[in-house]
Write a protein that holds these residues in place. Structure first.
Motif, PDB file in Angstrom:
ATOM      1  N   GLY A  47      -3.487  10.978   3.761  1.00  0.00           N
ATOM      2  CA  GLY A  47      -4.482  11.557   4.649  1.00  0.00           C
ATOM      3  C   GLY A  47      -5.682  12.144   3.938  1.00  0.00           C
ATOM      4  O   GLY A  47      -6.685  12.477   4.579  1.00  0.00           O
ATOM      5  N   ARG A  48      -5.582  12.294   2.620  1.00  0.00           N
ATOM      6  CA  ARG A  48      -6.694  12.857   1.848  1.00  0.00           C
ATOM      7  C   ARG A  48      -7.293  11.847   0.871  1.00  0.00           C
ATOM      8  O   ARG A  48      -8.503  11.857   0.638  1.00  0.00           O
ATOM      9  CB  ARG A  48      -6.234  14.092   1.074  1.00  0.00           C
ATOM     10  CG  ARG A  48      -5.678  15.204   1.939  1.00  0.00           C
ATOM     11  CD  ARG A  48      -5.428  16.473   1.106  1.00  0.00           C
ATOM     12  NE  ARG A  48      -4.415  16.271   0.068  1.00  0.00           N
ATOM     13  CZ  ARG A  48      -4.624  16.461  -1.238  1.00  0.00           C
ATOM     14  NH1 ARG A  48      -5.826  16.822  -1.658  1.00  0.00           N
ATOM     15  NH2 ARG A  48      -3.645  16.282  -2.101  1.00  0.00           N
TER      16      ARG A  48
ATOM     17  N   LEU B 245       0.866  -1.180   0.000  1.00  0.00           N
ATOM     18  CA  LEU B 245       0.000   0.000   0.000  1.00  0.00           C
ATOM     19  C   LEU B 245       0.901   1.227   0.000  1.00  0.00           C
ATOM     20  O   LEU B 245       1.675   1.431   0.931  1.00  0.00           O
ATOM     21  CB  LEU B 245      -0.902   0.004   1.231  1.00  0.00           C
ATOM     22  CG  LEU B 245      -1.787   1.244   1.429  1.00  0.00           C
ATOM     23  CD1 LEU B 245      -2.743   1.399   0.254  1.00  0.00           C
ATOM     24  CD2 LEU B 245      -2.540   1.137   2.738  1.00  0.00           C
ATOM     25  N   LEU B 246       0.812   1.990  -1.054  1.00  0.00           N
ATOM     26  CA  LEU B 246       1.664   3.161  -1.195  1.00  0.00           C
ATOM     27  C   LEU B 246       0.827   4.381  -1.548  1.00  0.00           C
ATOM     28  O   LEU B 246      -0.156   4.267  -2.287  1.00  0.00           O
ATOM     29  CB  LEU B 246       2.697   2.946  -2.305  1.00  0.00           C
ATOM     30  CG  LEU B 246       3.722   1.838  -2.116  1.00  0.00           C
ATOM     31  CD1 LEU B 246       4.541   1.676  -3.385  1.00  0.00           C
ATOM     32  CD2 LEU B 246       4.617   2.125  -0.934  1.00  0.00           C
ATOM     33  N   TYR B 247       1.245   5.544  -1.035  1.00  0.00           N
ATOM     34  CA  TYR B 247       0.607   6.803  -1.390  1.00  0.00           C
ATOM     35  C   TYR B 247       1.680   7.848  -1.692  1.00  0.00           C
ATOM     36  O   TYR B 247       2.735   7.886  -1.060  1.00  0.00           O
ATOM     37  CB  TYR B 247      -0.248   7.347  -0.245  1.00  0.00           C
ATOM     38  CG  TYR B 247      -1.538   6.609  -0.004  1.00  0.00           C
ATOM     39  CD1 TYR B 247      -1.651   5.678   1.013  1.00  0.00           C
ATOM     40  CD2 TYR B 247      -2.651   6.846  -0.818  1.00  0.00           C
ATOM     41  CE1 TYR B 247      -2.833   5.001   1.232  1.00  0.00           C
ATOM     42  CE2 TYR B 247      -3.845   6.168  -0.604  1.00  0.00           C
ATOM     43  CZ  TYR B 247      -3.926   5.253   0.427  1.00  0.00           C
ATOM     44  OH  TYR B 247      -5.107   4.585   0.636  1.00  0.00           O
TER      45      TYR B 247
ATOM     46  N   LEU C 249     -10.583   5.162  -6.020  1.00  0.00           N
ATOM     47  CA  LEU C 249      -9.753   6.170  -5.377  1.00  0.00           C
ATOM     48  C   LEU C 249     -10.694   7.228  -4.811  1.00  0.00           C
ATOM     49  O   LEU C 249     -11.309   7.982  -5.580  1.00  0.00           O
ATOM     50  CB  LEU C 249      -8.767   6.800  -6.356  1.00  0.00           C
ATOM     51  CG  LEU C 249      -7.773   7.773  -5.722  1.00  0.00           C
ATOM     52  CD1 LEU C 249      -6.803   7.016  -4.805  1.00  0.00           C
ATOM     53  CD2 LEU C 249      -6.991   8.537  -6.798  1.00  0.00           C
ATOM     54  N   GLN C 250     -10.832   7.240  -3.499  1.00  0.00           N
ATOM     55  CA  GLN C 250     -11.616   8.264  -2.832  1.00  0.00           C
ATOM     56  C   GLN C 250     -10.712   9.456  -2.575  1.00  0.00           C
ATOM     57  O   GLN C 250      -9.681   9.328  -1.911  1.00  0.00           O
ATOM     58  CB  GLN C 250     -12.173   7.733  -1.506  1.00  0.00           C
ATOM     59  CG  GLN C 250     -12.961   8.756  -0.711  1.00  0.00           C
ATOM     60  CD  GLN C 250     -14.244   9.172  -1.402  1.00  0.00           C
ATOM     61  OE1 GLN C 250     -14.968   8.342  -1.946  1.00  0.00           O
ATOM     62  NE2 GLN C 250     -14.534  10.473  -1.400  1.00  0.00           N
ATOM     63  N   MET C 251     -11.109  10.603  -3.081  1.00  0.00           N
ATOM     64  CA  MET C 251     -10.285  11.807  -2.970  1.00  0.00           C
ATOM     65  C   MET C 251     -11.063  12.862  -2.194  1.00  0.00           C
ATOM     66  O   MET C 251     -12.118  13.312  -2.640  1.00  0.00           O
ATOM     67  CB  MET C 251      -9.918  12.330  -4.362  1.00  0.00           C
ATOM     68  CG  MET C 251      -9.253  11.289  -5.254  1.00  0.00           C
ATOM     69  SD  MET C 251      -8.696  11.972  -6.827  1.00  0.00           S
ATOM     70  CE  MET C 251     -10.266  12.382  -7.582  1.00  0.00           C
ATOM     71  N   ASN C 252     -10.543  13.233  -1.051  1.00  0.00           N
ATOM     72  CA  ASN C 252     -11.157  14.246  -0.205  1.00  0.00           C
ATOM     73  C   ASN C 252     -10.245  15.459  -0.088  1.00  0.00           C
ATOM     74  O   ASN C 252      -9.050  15.389  -0.397  1.00  0.00           O
ATOM     75  CB  ASN C 252     -11.434  13.672   1.189  1.00  0.00           C
ATOM     76  CG  ASN C 252     -12.384  12.495   1.162  1.00  0.00           C
ATOM     77  OD1 ASN C 252     -13.293  12.420   0.332  1.00  0.00           O
ATOM     78  ND2 ASN C 252     -12.193  11.566   2.094  1.00  0.00           N
TER      79      ASN C 252
END
Length: 118
Positions: A68-69, A60-62, A83-86
């Protein structure tokens, strides 16, 4: 094999979007052997990895700027990735691409545009 993204669009800063990637041409078993990823490419910039997730969750990479977003997830039974993008920012504006990577094989979707602007 085909990857089709959806869910892009125009959103104001601070808003949210959920991107989906539907995979076809895989068996359920073969889909689980692929690491699913989301990349993005802004005008004049190179394509960059946003997030990637293995079937087991062990990988799992970001990208640091989205930690956090954004949240990546997958549904192996549906052969899909999300991909949930907040808390979106103007700097998140780009074409977002779905990617399936098994090392010896790699597939790309056609991309979906995300524009963050007031």
């Amino acid at each position: 094999v085909q990857l089709v993204e959806s869910g892009g669009g125009l959103v104001q800063p601070g808003g949210s979007l959920r991107l989906s990637c539907a995979a076809s041409g895989f068996t359920l078993l073969s889909f689980t052997t692929y690491v699913m990823g989301w990349y993005r490419q802004a005008p004049g910039k190179e394509r960059e990895l946003v997030a990637r997730l293995s079937s087991s969750g062990g990988e799992l990479l970001y990208l640091d700027s989205v930690k956090g977003r954004f949240t990546i997830s997958r549904d192996n039974a549906k052969k899909a990735a999300y991909l949930q993008m907040n808390s979106l920012k103007p700097d998140d504006t780009a074409v977002y691409y779905c990617n399936a990577d098994r090392g010896d094989r790699k597939y790309w979707g056609q991309g979906t545009q995300v524009t963050v602007s007031s």
